[in-house]
Enzyme design. Structure first.
Site, mmCIF file in Angstrom:
data_model
loop_
_atom_site.group_PDB
_atom_site.id
_atom_site.type_symbol
_atom_site.label_atom_id
_atom_site.label_comp_id
_atom_site.label_asym_id
_atom_site.label_seq_id
_atom_site.Cartn_x
_atom_site.Cartn_y
_atom_site.Cartn_z
ATOM 1 N N ASN A 176 2.679 6.446 -9.563
ATOM 2 C CA ASN A 176 1.650 6.577 -10.649
ATOM 3 C C ASN A 176 0.231 6.059 -9.841
ATOM 4 O O ASN A 176 -0.899 6.267 -10.291
ATOM 5 C CB ASN A 176 1.691 5.681 -11.557
ATOM 6 C CG ASN A 176 0.635 5.318 -12.597
ATOM 7 O OD1 ASN A 176 0.278 6.054 -13.322
ATOM 8 N ND2 ASN A 176 0.158 3.828 -12.222
ATOM 9 N N ASP B 50 0.788 -1.218 0.012
ATOM 10 C CA ASP B 50 0.061 0.058 0.014
ATOM 11 C C ASP B 50 0.852 1.370 -0.101
ATOM 12 O O ASP B 50 1.897 1.452 0.898
ATOM 13 C CB ASP B 50 -0.842 -0.056 1.218
ATOM 14 C CG ASP B 50 -1.830 1.178 1.365
ATOM 15 O OD1 ASP B 50 -1.666 2.134 0.490
ATOM 16 O OD2 ASP B 50 -2.427 1.353 2.314
ATOM 17 N N LYS C 107 -4.201 16.125 -7.169
ATOM 18 C CA LYS C 107 -3.219 16.338 -8.280
ATOM 19 C C LYS C 107 -2.593 17.578 -8.418
ATOM 20 O O LYS C 107 -1.369 17.503 -8.924
ATOM 21 C CB LYS C 107 -3.892 16.065 -9.595
ATOM 22 C CG LYS C 107 -4.314 14.544 -9.764
ATOM 23 C CD LYS C 107 -3.327 13.571 -9.670
ATOM 24 C CE LYS C 107 -3.475 12.145 -10.138
ATOM 25 N NZ LYS C 107 -2.244 11.335 -10.082
ATOM 26 N N TYR D 134 -9.692 14.729 -5.872
ATOM 27 C CA TYR D 134 -8.659 14.272 -6.972
ATOM 28 C C TYR D 134 -7.977 15.279 -7.489
ATOM 29 O O TYR D 134 -6.673 15.440 -7.509
ATOM 30 C CB TYR D 134 -9.464 13.435 -8.055
ATOM 31 C CG TYR D 134 -8.784 12.853 -9.157
ATOM 32 C CD1 TYR D 134 -7.971 11.815 -9.098
ATOM 33 C CD2 TYR D 134 -8.819 13.730 -10.373
ATOM 34 C CE1 TYR D 134 -7.291 11.271 -10.233
ATOM 35 C CE2 TYR D 134 -7.658 13.082 -11.434
ATOM 36 C CZ TYR D 134 -6.855 11.872 -11.180
ATOM 37 O OH TYR D 134 -6.334 11.425 -12.132
#
Length: 304
Positions: free
Chosen positions: A99, A72, A174, A170
Site C-alpha cells: 500500500n 523503506d 499505478k 503517479y
C-alpha cells in the site's frame, strides 16, 4: 477480534495513516497478526518518523497483535527484512498488502526527473521488492513440502487505469502495478499464491493535497458501524476478504472499491480489428482505415 483470518500473518506497507492504517486495523480485527510498516514520511516522501506506532497502538488497544516496522519499501535490504520480520516474530507469512505510496504531482513540463523517479521507487520498486522477497519465502516453503499458499494484494488507482492530469509519475506507477499484478499472478499460481490489485478511494493525506477534496481524516475517526463515502478504510473489508482462504480462486484481477461499490475492472481488450490482407500497410491509406473501420465514422478531411 474474530476468527475470519485467525492464524494468518500479514505485512501491510504504508500503514501509519489512511488507507494502509485501515487495512491493518481490519486485518487485525479479523484475527491476523500484523507487521505495520511505515517509514513515517510526509506525503511527498520526505522525512522519517514513527507513524507505524500509532497504528500498532490502536491494534493492541483493541486486543489485536501487531509490531511496527519503519523500513523503506524501496530499499532492498529493508524490504527483505520486513518479510523476515513477519516470519521471525510470528512464525509464518500469509499476506502482503503493498500500500505504501507518495505523491509529487506536477504537469509534465514542470515535473523534475527526481519527482518521477522517487514516485516510481516507492510505488513500483517497493511493490516489486516486497513481492519478490515474499515469493522467495513461499517458493522455498513449497519446495520443502510446507507450502500453503499466500496472498499479495497490490494497490492501483483510477489514475493508473484511466490517467489523470498532473500525475504522469503517479499514474504511470499505478498502471505498472497492474502489469506486475497480472504477471506475478501467473508466476506464483503453481504454489497457491494469489495476486490481485485494488484501487481504493478515501480522503487521505494524499488525496487531500488535491484542491477541493476536503480535509483528510483517519479511518479510526469513524465509529465501527459508521459509513462515510470517503472513509479511507472503505476498501479494507474487501482487502481482508481477498486475504482469506475463501478468495483462493481469485487471482490476477483488478478491482476498484469506491464509496459503496466494488467494480471488477476489465483491462485492455480488442475493440476493433482490421486486416491488411497479408499486405504491407500504406501510410497514406491508413487515415480512412482508422477513421472508418476502427473508429466507425468518417472524420473530416478523410479521403475516400
Amino acid at each position: 477480534m474474530d476468527q475470519f483470518l485467525d492464524g494468518k500473518v500479514a505485512v501491510v506497507t504504508g500503514a501509519g495513516h489512511g488507507i494502509g492504517r485501515g487495512h491493518a486495523l481490519e486485518l487485525a480485527r479479523r484475527g491476523a497478526r500484523v507487521v505495520v510498516n511505515d517509514i513515517g514520511a510526509a506525503v511527498d516522501g520526505t522525512g522519517t518518523g514513527r507513524d507505524a506506532d500509532l497504528t500498532v497502538d490502536l491494534i493492541t488497544s483493541r486486543g489485536g497483535i501487531a509490531v511496527a516496522d519503519y523500513g523503506d519499501v524501496g530499499d532492498e535490504v529493508a524490504a527483505g527484512a520486513m518479510i523476515s520480520r513477519a516470519v521471525d516474530e510470528f512464525g509464518r507469512l500469509d499476506i502482503v498488502v503493498n500500500n505504501a505510496g507518495i505523491g509529487r504531482d506536477r504537469v509534465i513540463w514542470n515535473m523534475s526527473p527526481d519527482d518521477f523517479d522517487i514516485v516510481m521507487r516507492v510505488h513500483v520498486r517497493g511493490t516489486w521488492l516486497l513481492s519478490h522477497f515474499a515469493a522467495i519465502h513461499w517458493r522455498a516453503r513449497a519446495k520443502a513440502g510446507a507450502g500453503d499458499g499466500g496472498r499479495i494484494i497490490n494497490t492501483t488507482s483510477g489514475a493508473g487505469l484511466q490517467g489523470n492530469f498532473g500525475q504522469s509519475n503517479y499514474a504511470t506507477a499505478k498502471a505498472a502495478i497492474v502489469g506486475l499484478t497480472q504477471t506475478t499472478s501467473l508466476e506464483l499460481a503453481s504454489i497457491g499464491v494469489t495476486v490481485n490489485a485494488v484501487g481504493p478511494g478515501g480522503l487521505t493525506r494524499l488525496t487531500a493535497t488535491i484542491g477541493g477534496q476536503g480535509e483528510a481524516f483517519e479511518p479510526d475517526d469513524l465509529g465501527p458501524d459508521e459509513y462515510h463515502p470517503m472513509d479511507p478504510a472503505g476498501s479494507s473489508p474487501f482487502v481482508a476478504w481477498l486475504a482469506s482462504d475463501e478468495a483462493q480462486y481469485v487471482t490476477g484481477q483488478v478491482f476498484r472499491v469506491i464509496h459503496d461499490k466494488i467494480f471488477h475492472m476489465s483491462g485492455w481488450q480488442e475493440r476493433a480489428v482490421v486486416s491488411s490482407g497479408e499486405r504491407r500497410w500504406d501510410a497514406e491509406q491508413l487515415g480512412a482505415v482508422v477513421a472508418i473501420d476502427i473508429f466507425g465514422s468518417r472524420a473530416p478531411g478523410i479521403r475516400a
